[in-house]
Design a protein around this motif. Structure first.
Motif, PDB file in Angstrom:
ATOM      1  N   ASP A  73       0.836  -1.209   0.000  1.00  0.00           N
ATOM      2  CA  ASP A  73       0.000   0.000   0.000  1.00  0.00           C
ATOM      3  C   ASP A  73       0.862   1.247   0.000  1.00  0.00           C
ATOM      4  OD1 ASP A  73      -1.960   1.894   0.185  1.00  0.00           O
ATOM      5  OD2 ASP A  73      -2.546   1.444   2.241  1.00  0.00           O
ATOM      6  N   LEU A  74       1.264   1.669  -1.165  1.00  0.00           N
ATOM      7  CA  LEU A  74       2.142   2.839  -1.276  1.00  0.00           C
ATOM      8  C   LEU A  74       1.407   4.143  -1.002  1.00  0.00           C
ATOM      9  CD1 LEU A  74       5.127   3.287  -1.789  1.00  0.00           C
ATOM     10  CD2 LEU A  74       4.634   3.519  -4.225  1.00  0.00           C
ATOM     11  N   THR A  75       0.070   4.103  -0.918  1.00  0.00           N
ATOM     12  CA  THR A  75      -0.674   5.313  -0.564  1.00  0.00           C
ATOM     13  C   THR A  75      -0.527   5.642   0.920  1.00  0.00           C
ATOM     14  OG1 THR A  75      -2.737   4.127  -0.087  1.00  0.00           O
ATOM     15  CG2 THR A  75      -2.370   4.846  -2.360  1.00  0.00           C
ATOM     16  N   ASN A  76      -0.096   4.675   1.709  1.00  0.00           N
ATOM     17  CA  ASN A  76       0.166   4.880   3.132  1.00  0.00           C
ATOM     18  C   ASN A  76       1.580   5.438   3.274  1.00  0.00           C
ATOM     19  OD1 ASN A  76       0.832   4.603   5.885  1.00  0.00           O
ATOM     20  ND2 ASN A  76      -0.346   2.729   6.108  1.00  0.00           N
ATOM     21  N   SER A  77       1.712   6.592   3.905  1.00  0.00           N
ATOM     22  CA  SER A  77       3.022   7.239   3.992  1.00  0.00           C
ATOM     23  C   SER A  77       4.054   6.403   4.736  1.00  0.00           C
ATOM     24  CB  SER A  77       2.891   8.615   4.647  1.00  0.00           C
ATOM     25  OG  SER A  77       2.346   8.516   5.951  1.00  0.00           O
ATOM     26  N   PHE A  78       3.606   5.453   5.558  1.00  0.00           N
ATOM     27  CA  PHE A  78       4.541   4.544   6.227  1.00  0.00           C
ATOM     28  C   PHE A  78       5.392   3.812   5.198  1.00  0.00           C
ATOM     29  CE2 PHE A  78       5.487   0.155   7.389  1.00  0.00           C
ATOM     30  CZ  PHE A  78       6.207   0.312   8.558  1.00  0.00           C
ATOM     31  N   PHE A  79       4.759   3.317   4.135  1.00  0.00           N
ATOM     32  CA  PHE A  79       5.489   2.543   3.134  1.00  0.00           C
ATOM     33  C   PHE A  79       6.360   3.433   2.264  1.00  0.00           C
ATOM     34  CE2 PHE A  79       1.996  -0.309   4.270  1.00  0.00           C
ATOM     35  CZ  PHE A  79       2.724  -1.448   4.575  1.00  0.00           C
ATOM     36  N   ALA A  80       5.951   4.676   2.074  1.00  0.00           N
ATOM     37  CA  ALA A  80       6.800   5.620   1.352  1.00  0.00           C
ATOM     38  C   ALA A  80       8.086   5.867   2.140  1.00  0.00           C
ATOM     39  CB  ALA A  80       6.054   6.928   1.120  1.00  0.00           C
ATOM     40  N   GLU A  81       7.959   6.055   3.461  1.00  0.00           N
ATOM     41  CA  GLU A  81       9.135   6.254   4.297  1.00  0.00           C
ATOM     42  C   GLU A  81       9.993   4.993   4.353  1.00  0.00           C
ATOM     43  OE1 GLU A  81       8.500   8.231   8.092  1.00  0.00           O
ATOM     44  OE2 GLU A  81       6.615   9.058   7.359  1.00  0.00           O
ATOM     45  N   LEU A  82       9.349   3.830   4.387  1.00  0.00           N
ATOM     46  CA  LEU A  82      10.066   2.555   4.372  1.00  0.00           C
ATOM     47  C   LEU A  82      10.911   2.448   3.105  1.00  0.00           C
ATOM     48  CD1 LEU A  82       9.968  -0.266   6.055  1.00  0.00           C
ATOM     49  CD2 LEU A  82       8.520  -1.028   4.182  1.00  0.00           C
ATOM     50  N   ALA A  83      10.308   2.801   1.951  1.00  0.00           N
ATOM     51  CA  ALA A  83      11.009   2.729   0.668  1.00  0.00           C
ATOM     52  C   ALA A  83      12.177   3.717   0.615  1.00  0.00           C
ATOM     53  CB  ALA A  83      10.034   2.994  -0.476  1.00  0.00           C
ATOM     54  N   VAL A  84      12.006   4.884   1.234  1.00  0.00           N
ATOM     55  CA  VAL A  84      13.100   5.873   1.276  1.00  0.00           C
ATOM     56  C   VAL A  84      14.301   5.294   2.022  1.00  0.00           C
ATOM     57  CG1 VAL A  84      13.822   8.077   2.276  1.00  0.00           C
ATOM     58  CG2 VAL A  84      11.667   7.926   1.025  1.00  0.00           C
ATOM     59  N   GLY A  85      14.037   4.625   3.132  1.00  0.00           N
ATOM     60  CA  GLY A  85      15.124   4.003   3.890  1.00  0.00           C
ATOM     61  C   GLY A  85      15.861   2.965   3.068  1.00  0.00           C
ATOM     62  N   MET A  86      15.126   2.152   2.318  1.00  0.00           N
ATOM     63  CA  MET A  86      15.745   1.149   1.450  1.00  0.00           C
ATOM     64  C   MET A  86      16.589   1.821   0.376  1.00  0.00           C
ATOM     65  SD  MET A  86      12.504  -1.400   0.913  1.00  0.00           S
ATOM     66  CE  MET A  86      11.543  -2.021   2.312  1.00  0.00           C
TER      67      MET A  86
END
Length: 366
Positions: A73-86
């Motif tokens: 669920d990339l609409t959830n900002s949690f996953f956007a931040e997770l992807a930034v860390g990666m």
């Protein structure tokens, strides 16, 4: 890391055709009749063959510098931040990332993973879609592709995993609301069929029971783990006869929606109703009121997942390891201070409560 892989020769033998016919099918050539094409495709599916587009054009002598990242669920900002860390870790290691959002669709997840394999990914990090089964990872394991599962655990999947301590975080958050004087505490949001929900609800219920409070099933209100889901959940919770005075929310997105829903009823979060989230996304600090939440550190989690994957890629060995990241309760304004309508309790400034010392569990279920 390489294992014996299914070849065009294997497909040809299984389908009873020549290598060149298999190649024509793989290239979607119109020269192959439909009956033969169907027989070849059936053999491809049965043997788990994946067409590598890169290898079709260039014989590779080393691993690719491409990794796949799949989130639910990339609409959830949690996953956007997770992807930034990666991205921070992978970029510094010289890797290019293919990022895909499944939107909780298993079909979409299978499609993007197959496509990534066709392009020769060296490894995969995935937050699985709902309903993902351990068998979905068997082709990757058989091919020697390193995999790191994040956020959601999958029972029986023989790949690496990185989870947050959901049980401990939920228990600490509920204990904090109890200490503020709340006795009717709801758990709002989240799908009931995921391991993350199960662990967080267990922590919430155990905190209530330990305090001598009733774990009323009516106070657990499932919804989509989104802002809209939070609005729907609080609307349903407010219809309960003995309604709650506070809520632990499945995640921050749900918590923001709960705050929206409260305001439509002229109730102010933190003053008239205590709200606690889970994740600590960037917006939690700037929300009004600032959101009390369980900090998972999504960027830090993304960095750690990327490091786990790189370790396997660089070592040339696929060795599954399981890690559970500690979480901490960050107290801000949305939960209130304990004064007023729900009884006593000390006033709290913004503090962080580490949950590393608490009892923790991670259920091995999908």
């Amino acid at each position: 890391m390489t294992k014996s892989r299914v070849t065009v020769v294997d497909i040809a033998r299984a389908a009873g055709v020549s290598k060149s016919t298999v190649s024509l099918v793989l290239q979607a050539s119109p020269l192959v009749n439909e009956q033969t094409r169907a027989r070849v495709n059936a053999a491809i599916r049965d043997l788990g063959y994946v067409y590598n587009r890169g290898a079709a054009n260039l014989r590779q002598t080393a691993s690719s510098k491409i990794v796949g990242i799949v989130v639910n669920d990339l609409t959830n900002s949690f996953f956007a931040e997770l992807a930034v860390g990666m991205d921070i870790v992978m970029q510094s290691a010289g890797f290019v990332q293919f990022l895909a959002n499944t939107g909780e669709s298993l079909d979409r997840q299978r499609e993007v993973i197959a496509s990534m394999r066709e392009h020769g990914i060296s490894g995969l990090i995935i937050s699985p879609a709902r309903g993902t089964d351990a068998s979905d990872f068997k082709p990757l394991i058989a091919a020697g592709v390193p995999v790191v599962i994040v956020v959601r655990n999958i029972a029986g999947a023989k790949v690496s995993s990185l989870l947050s301590d959901n049980y401990a975080g939920a228990r600490a958050a509920t204990e904090h609301l109890i200490a503020l004087g709340h006795r009717r505490i709801a758990f709002l949001g989240g799908f009931s069929d995921t391991a993350v929900s199960a662990d967080r609800i267990d922590g919430y219920r155990d905190a209530l029971v330990a305090a001598g409070l009733s774990a009323d099933a009516a106070l657990v209100v499932n919804s989509a783990p989104s802002r809209a889901g939070g609005v729907a959940a609080i609307e349903r919770a407010m219809l309960i006869a003995d309604r709650p005075t506070a809520a632990l929310c499945f995640n921050d997105a749900v918590a923001f929606g709960v705050c929206d829903g409260l305001r439509t009823r002229s109730l102010e979060p933190g003053r008239d109703f205590g709200v606690v989230g889970f994740d600590d996304v960037i917006e939690a600090q700037t929300a009004v009121p600032a959101l009390t939440t369980v900090s998972v550190d999504p960027q830090g989690m993304g960095r750690r997942a990327a490091q786990m994957l790189l370790k396997q890629i660089n070592s040339g060995r696929v060795e599954a390891e399981a890690q559970v990241a500690s979480v901490r309760l960050v107290v801000r304004q949305s939960c209130g201070t304990g004064a007023g309508q729900w009884g006593g309790g000390a006033s709290h400034d913004t503090v962080a409560k580490d949950t590393m010392g608490t009892d923790r569990r991670q259920h091995d279920r999908a």
